[in-house]
Design a protein around this motif. Structure first.
Motif, short mmCIF file in Angstrom:
data_model
loop_
_atom_site.label_atom_id
_atom_site.label_comp_id
_atom_site.label_asym_id
_atom_site.label_seq_id
_atom_site.Cartn_x
_atom_site.Cartn_y
_atom_site.Cartn_z
N SER A 59 0.85 -1.19 0.00
CA SER A 59 0.00 0.00 0.00
C SER A 59 0.89 1.23 0.00
CB SER A 59 -0.93 -0.01 1.22
OG SER A 59 -0.18 -0.04 2.41
N VAL A 60 0.24 2.38 0.01
CA VAL A 60 0.96 3.66 0.07
C VAL A 60 0.47 4.39 1.31
CG1 VAL A 60 1.36 5.85 -1.12
CG2 VAL A 60 1.17 3.73 -2.44
N ASP A 61 1.41 4.89 2.13
CA ASP A 61 1.02 5.59 3.36
C ASP A 61 0.65 7.05 3.06
OD1 ASP A 61 3.42 7.03 3.15
OD2 ASP A 61 4.40 5.96 4.77
N LYS A 62 0.31 7.79 4.10
CA LYS A 62 -0.14 9.18 3.95
C LYS A 62 0.92 10.09 3.36
CE LYS A 62 -3.49 8.86 7.65
NZ LYS A 62 -3.89 9.25 8.99
N GLU A 63 2.19 9.71 3.52
CA GLU A 63 3.29 10.51 2.96
C GLU A 63 3.61 10.10 1.52
OE1 GLU A 63 3.80 8.97 6.19
OE2 GLU A 63 2.91 10.80 6.99
N LYS A 65 4.63 7.08 0.55
CA LYS A 65 5.67 6.05 0.50
C LYS A 65 5.04 4.66 0.41
CE LYS A 65 8.91 8.75 3.19
NZ LYS A 65 9.63 8.89 4.45
N THR A 66 5.66 3.80 -0.37
CA THR A 66 5.21 2.42 -0.50
C THR A 66 5.51 1.67 0.79
OG1 THR A 66 5.59 2.46 -2.87
CG2 THR A 66 5.45 0.30 -1.84
N VAL A 67 4.51 0.93 1.25
CA VAL A 67 4.62 0.17 2.49
C VAL A 67 4.36 -1.30 2.19
CG1 VAL A 67 3.63 -0.17 4.80
CG2 VAL A 67 3.80 2.14 3.85
N GLN A 69 3.60 -4.73 4.13
CA GLN A 69 3.24 -5.36 5.40
C GLN A 69 3.28 -6.87 5.20
OE1 GLN A 69 -0.65 -3.53 5.83
NE2 GLN A 69 0.13 -2.29 7.53
N HIS A 121 -11.83 -0.56 -0.10
CA HIS A 121 -10.64 -0.39 -0.93
C HIS A 121 -10.67 -1.38 -2.10
CE1 HIS A 121 -9.53 -3.52 2.00
NE2 HIS A 121 -8.80 -4.03 1.02
N THR A 144 -2.38 -5.82 -3.31
CA THR A 144 -2.23 -4.37 -3.24
C THR A 144 -3.53 -3.82 -2.65
OG1 THR A 144 -3.08 -4.03 -5.50
CG2 THR A 144 -0.69 -4.24 -5.23
N ARG A 146 -5.65 -0.03 -2.20
CA ARG A 146 -5.74 1.42 -2.45
C ARG A 146 -7.21 1.84 -2.40
NH1 ARG A 146 -5.07 -1.08 -7.25
NH2 ARG A 146 -6.51 -0.53 -8.90
#
Length: 156
Positions: A59-63, A65-67, A69, A121, A144, A146
């Protein structure tokens, strides 16, 4: 020459039909996985995997950036079992793209996830499977997640 061409066409047809059947078997395994998932049938889900498979989500965080988990399958099963029975959830598969080579398969399944009747999502699941004793078993799952760029935001 004609006999040779007919034999070649026959063999090709057998190979294509065998491949199609295996793709159908892989699809049936994925559908069965989600039926068990929606029923919170952790016993069935456990039986559908080969060992304690690796599960990952991208996923992509609030900033922005790819995360990545990671979780193990036993934790996934505990999480599924802990969802209160008064909560509804549905992972709606939108398509299947399945590749098979002998006893290995990959299934790419775009999806939408709905929680308590509301769109949550979307993304894509990528299943890796192995055929053991004439059964397809899941050995790896990455997805993924989003909220934007999804195909639909309505439950139809």
């Amino acid at each position: 020459m004609k006999k040779l061409l007919l034999l070649g066409a026959f063999c090709f047809t057998l190979i294509v039909n065998a491949q199609k059947t295996e793709k159908e078997n892989v699809k049936a395994t994925i559908v069965e996985f989600f039926e068990a998932f929606h029923k919170q049938d952790t016993t069935k889900l456990k039986a559908m995997a080969k060992g304690d498979i690796i599960m990952q989500s991208i996923s992509v965080d609030k900033e922005g950036k790819t995360v990545l988990q990671e979780s193990d399958y036993s934790q996934f099963l505990k999480n599924i079992a802990s969802i209160p029975k008064d909560r509804t959830f549905e992972e709606k598969l939108l398509d299947f793209n399945i590749q098979v080579d002998g006893n290995m398969a990959n299934a790419w399944t775009p999806y939408e996830f709905w929680y308590n009747g509301n769109f949550s999502h979307c993304g894509v699941n990528s299943f890796q499977l192995i055929k053991v004793n004439d059964e397809w078993k899941i050995i790896y799952l990455v997805d993924t997640r989003r909220r934007e760029g999804c195909i639909t935001n309505s439950k139809n």
